[in-house]
Design a protein around this motif. Structure first.
Motif, mmCIF file in Angstrom:
data_model
loop_
_atom_site.group_PDB
_atom_site.id
_atom_site.type_symbol
_atom_site.label_atom_id
_atom_site.label_comp_id
_atom_site.label_asym_id
_atom_site.label_seq_id
_atom_site.Cartn_x
_atom_site.Cartn_y
_atom_site.Cartn_z
ATOM 1 N N ALA A 60 75.592 6.220 26.808
ATOM 2 C CA ALA A 60 75.724 4.764 26.841
ATOM 3 C C ALA A 60 76.292 4.268 25.514
ATOM 4 C CB ALA A 60 74.373 4.113 27.102
ATOM 5 N N THR A 61 77.264 3.376 25.606
ATOM 6 C CA THR A 61 77.832 2.725 24.425
ATOM 7 C C THR A 61 77.556 1.238 24.529
ATOM 8 O OG1 THR A 61 79.602 4.367 24.271
ATOM 9 C CG2 THR A 61 79.928 2.294 23.089
ATOM 10 N N VAL A 62 76.907 0.681 23.493
ATOM 11 C CA VAL A 62 76.545 -0.739 23.534
ATOM 12 C C VAL A 62 77.476 -1.541 22.625
ATOM 13 C CG1 VAL A 62 74.138 -0.175 23.992
ATOM 14 C CG2 VAL A 62 74.863 -0.614 21.648
ATOM 15 N N THR A 63 77.656 -2.799 22.989
ATOM 16 C CA THR A 63 78.396 -3.746 22.157
ATOM 17 C C THR A 63 77.517 -4.968 21.929
ATOM 18 O OG1 THR A 63 79.436 -4.650 24.170
ATOM 19 C CG2 THR A 63 80.688 -3.040 22.896
ATOM 20 N N PRO A 64 77.644 -5.612 20.751
ATOM 21 C CA PRO A 64 78.516 -5.230 19.642
ATOM 22 C C PRO A 64 77.949 -4.036 18.877
ATOM 23 C CG PRO A 64 77.177 -7.090 18.993
ATOM 24 C CD PRO A 64 76.867 -6.839 20.452
ATOM 25 N N THR A 65 78.772 -3.451 18.031
ATOM 26 C CA THR A 65 78.339 -2.268 17.285
ATOM 27 C C THR A 65 77.277 -2.597 16.247
ATOM 28 O OG1 THR A 65 80.187 -2.567 15.729
ATOM 29 C CG2 THR A 65 80.543 -1.101 17.605
ATOM 30 N N ILE A 74 77.029 -2.998 27.934
ATOM 31 C CA ILE A 74 76.813 -1.547 27.921
ATOM 32 C C ILE A 74 77.875 -0.905 28.803
ATOM 33 C CG2 ILE A 74 75.200 0.336 28.413
ATOM 34 C CD1 ILE A 74 72.927 -1.645 28.273
ATOM 35 N N SER A 75 78.433 0.195 28.337
ATOM 36 C CA SER A 75 79.349 0.979 29.161
ATOM 37 C C SER A 75 78.883 2.425 29.149
ATOM 38 C CB SER A 75 80.788 0.878 28.651
ATOM 39 O OG SER A 75 80.885 1.378 27.327
ATOM 40 N N LEU A 76 79.136 3.130 30.260
ATOM 41 C CA LEU A 76 78.751 4.533 30.380
ATOM 42 C C LEU A 76 79.996 5.407 30.400
ATOM 43 C CD1 LEU A 76 75.941 4.301 33.111
ATOM 44 C CD2 LEU A 76 75.692 4.248 30.627
ATOM 45 N N ASN A 77 79.828 6.653 29.971
ATOM 46 C CA ASN A 77 80.969 7.573 29.980
ATOM 47 C C ASN A 77 81.400 7.942 31.395
ATOM 48 O OD1 ASN A 77 78.461 8.971 30.176
ATOM 49 N ND2 ASN A 77 79.463 10.905 29.714
ATOM 50 N N LYS A 78 80.516 7.731 32.376
ATOM 51 C CA LYS A 78 80.867 7.941 33.776
ATOM 52 C C LYS A 78 80.226 6.854 34.623
ATOM 53 C CE LYS A 78 81.696 12.930 33.823
ATOM 54 N NZ LYS A 78 81.453 14.205 34.551
ATOM 55 N N THR A 79 80.951 6.417 35.637
ATOM 56 C CA THR A 79 80.394 5.426 36.562
ATOM 57 C C THR A 79 80.019 6.048 37.898
ATOM 58 O OG1 THR A 79 82.626 4.826 37.280
ATOM 59 C CG2 THR A 79 81.656 3.524 35.496
ATOM 60 N N SER A 80 80.396 7.318 38.094
ATOM 61 C CA SER A 80 80.002 8.024 39.316
ATOM 62 C C SER A 80 79.922 9.520 39.033
ATOM 63 C CB SER A 80 80.982 7.754 40.466
ATOM 64 O OG SER A 80 82.256 8.279 40.160
ATOM 65 N N ILE A 81 79.000 10.177 39.719
ATOM 66 C CA ILE A 81 78.800 11.617 39.592
ATOM 67 C C ILE A 81 78.625 12.197 40.987
ATOM 68 C CG2 ILE A 81 77.224 13.433 38.791
ATOM 69 C CD1 ILE A 81 76.470 11.639 36.454
ATOM 70 N N THR A 82 79.322 13.296 41.259
ATOM 71 C CA THR A 82 79.130 14.027 42.511
ATOM 72 C C THR A 82 78.760 15.459 42.159
ATOM 73 O OG1 THR A 82 80.742 12.644 43.680
ATOM 74 C CG2 THR A 82 80.172 14.771 44.676
ATOM 75 N N ARG A 83 77.628 15.912 42.649
ATOM 76 C CA ARG A 83 77.148 17.259 42.353
ATOM 77 C C ARG A 83 76.606 17.900 43.620
ATOM 78 N NH1 ARG A 83 78.846 18.712 37.322
ATOM 79 N NH2 ARG A 83 77.695 20.603 37.855
ATOM 80 N N GLY A 84 76.321 19.209 43.488
ATOM 81 C CA GLY A 84 75.666 19.931 44.565
ATOM 82 C C GLY A 84 74.210 20.190 44.199
ATOM 83 N N THR A 116 69.435 0.428 30.640
ATOM 84 C CA THR A 116 69.039 -0.948 30.336
ATOM 85 C C THR A 116 68.838 -1.111 28.836
ATOM 86 O OG1 THR A 116 67.911 -1.132 32.477
ATOM 87 C CG2 THR A 116 67.341 -2.765 30.788
ATOM 88 N N ALA A 117 69.438 -2.148 28.266
ATOM 89 C CA ALA A 117 69.280 -2.404 26.832
ATOM 90 C C ALA A 117 67.806 -2.602 26.503
ATOM 91 C CB ALA A 117 70.084 -3.630 26.423
ATOM 92 N N ALA A 118 67.348 -1.949 25.446
ATOM 93 C CA ALA A 118 65.927 -1.987 25.082
ATOM 94 C C ALA A 118 65.552 -3.232 24.287
ATOM 95 C CB ALA A 118 65.565 -0.737 24.287
ATOM 96 N N ASP A 119 66.552 -4.070 23.938
ATOM 97 C CA ASP A 119 66.261 -5.230 23.089
ATOM 98 C C ASP A 119 65.867 -6.476 23.877
ATOM 99 O OD1 ASP A 119 68.658 -5.967 24.230
ATOM 100 O OD2 ASP A 119 69.675 -6.427 22.352
ATOM 101 N N GLY A 120 65.735 -6.337 25.193
ATOM 102 C CA GLY A 120 65.326 -7.477 26.009
ATOM 103 C C GLY A 120 66.468 -8.401 26.388
ATOM 104 N N SER A 121 67.700 -8.027 26.076
ATOM 105 C CA SER A 121 68.849 -8.873 26.415
ATOM 106 C C SER A 121 69.145 -8.871 27.906
ATOM 107 C CB SER A 121 70.095 -8.409 25.653
ATOM 108 O OG SER A 121 70.433 -7.072 26.000
ATOM 109 N N GLY A 122 68.613 -7.874 28.626
ATOM 110 C CA GLY A 122 68.844 -7.791 30.066
ATOM 111 C C GLY A 122 70.149 -7.137 30.455
ATOM 112 N N LYS A 123 70.898 -6.627 29.492
ATOM 113 C CA LYS A 123 72.182 -6.006 29.801
ATOM 114 C C LYS A 123 71.968 -4.606 30.384
ATOM 115 C CE LYS A 123 74.396 -9.538 28.340
ATOM 116 N NZ LYS A 123 75.084 -10.435 29.298
ATOM 117 N N THR A 124 72.762 -4.266 31.409
ATOM 118 C CA THR A 124 72.636 -2.973 32.088
ATOM 119 C C THR A 124 74.008 -2.387 32.401
ATOM 120 O OG1 THR A 124 72.570 -3.977 34.297
ATOM 121 C CG2 THR A 124 70.447 -3.648 33.183
ATOM 122 N N ALA A 125 74.004 -1.098 32.695
ATOM 123 C CA ALA A 125 75.187 -0.411 33.216
ATOM 124 C C ALA A 125 74.687 0.637 34.198
ATOM 125 C CB ALA A 125 75.991 0.229 32.094
#
Length: 342
Positions: free
Chosen positions: A173-178, A153-163, A216-225
């Motif tokens: 979230a983008t998961v692989t494989p497609t 899994i990859s996310l469009n951002k790995t960090s966010i700074t806000r007020g 967290t991937a919903a398929d039980g694979s345990g993959k996270t981002a």
């Protein structure tokens, strides 16, 4: 009963205690290296001492090799065939090599391939080779398919700074494989007192601090981002299409001390320019509402220092009672707010 043979035929020698009839027809069943062959022929019986000998003259055309059945166990999410020499077969002879060719449905993959003798209860796993050698009896073949799991899994951002009080951001979230069967993810926050996240990945800031958003991937694979969230101790405003954070507190200081106080808040914090200070004044009502919500100090009506110098001993400021720009002696104390660009 004992047997002897040569290229012309076969003879069976019965002991005197064996039951046989002189001059009768006999049907013989052989096990030829595990492959059962059956033929019927008339035998000539002679007596030799205490034994009887039945001699048979048999042509090879009298032999018939038995085919054994290959039963395919029903399956779902795919199909399979059994092949001999690349041709589909449902029967085969002893010692034939059988290959299992499986075709999964879309988003599925082969989970396990196995076979067994029909008379046995134990299966043999051939998932790796997908082939087996035919025994001298009927067999069963089974193939199971499973959904393709998420491997990353990859996310469009790995960090966010806000007020505080900002609009937040939406993570994607983008998961692989497609072609994974279940590409959905679940979202969670490590510190909901700082930032929350909804089922669509929208992050809402709550208070100053840090939190980690996890997909967290919903398929039980345990993959996270993950994405780290930092909420600064300030309220958001905009200037020239850019987003800034203004400190929730303020002080009164000389111009030099004002700069020091702002930079002491950490990386990126500074005394606002004259233009940025005017943007704060123009959004004063909205900012005061946000400050009230987070128990911050309200913006006043006096002169606030800007970082813009007028001359060596004077610097620009903005009067917050009417938004006019003025200047003051750097040695005088005026109101100070720190800002940081996001």
């Amino acid at each position: 009963m004992n047997g002897i043979s040569n290229t012309d035929g076969v003879a069976f020698v019965f002991a005197a205690s064996d039951s046989y009839s002189s001059g009768a027809d006999y049907k013989f069943t052989f096990n030829n290296a595990g492959s059962e062959v059956v033929y019927t022929a008339t035998g000539k019986t002679i007596t030799q001492g205490t034994n009887a000998i039945i001699g048979l003259k048999i042509a090879s055309s009298n032999f018939a090799v038995i085919d054994y059945t290959i039963t395919k166990v029903s399956t779902t999410n795919g199909s399979f065939v059994t092949q001999k020499n690349s041709s589909d077969v449902t029967t085969a002879n002893y010692n034939d090599v059988i290959t299992v060719v499986a075709t999964p449905n879309s988003s599925y993959e082969v989970e396990k391939v196995k076979w067994k003798k029909s008379s046995d209860s134990d299966w043999t796993d051939i998932t790796s080779s997908k082939s087996f050698t035919m025994p001298a009896e009927n067999v069963e073949v089974s193939v199971s398919f499973s959904g393709i799991k998420v491997t990353g899994i990859s996310l469009n951002k790995t960090s966010i700074t806000r007020g505080i009080g900002g609009s937040g951001e939406t993570l994607t979230a983008t998961v692989t494989p497609t072609n994974a069967l279940n590409k959905s993810v679940t979202w969670s926050s490590s510190n909901t007192g700082v930032a929350t996240v909804d089922s669509g990945g929208k992050v809402t800031v709550v208070a100053a601090g840090t939190a980690t958003i996890t997909a967290t991937a919903a398929d039980g694979s345990g993959k996270t981002a993950t994405c780290s969230v930092t909420v600064l101790n300030g309220v958001e405003f905009t200037y020239n299409s850019a987003t800034y954070v203004m400190s929730t507190d303020e002080t009164s200081a000389t111009w030099a001390d004002a700069n020091t106080w702002c930079t002491s808040k950490g990386s990126g914090w500074e005394l606002p320019s004259k233009e940025v200070l005017l943007a704060i004044y123009n959004q004063k009502s909205t900012l005061n509402s946000a400050l009230s919500a987070c128990s911050g100090t309200q913006l006043g009506t006096g002169l606030y220092w800007s970082s813009t110098e007028y001359i060596s001993n004077l610097a620009y400021g903005v009067y917050f009672y009417n938004g006019s720009v003025g200047n003051g002696a750097k040695s005088h104390s005026n109101s100070v707010r720190a800002v940081r660009a996001l």
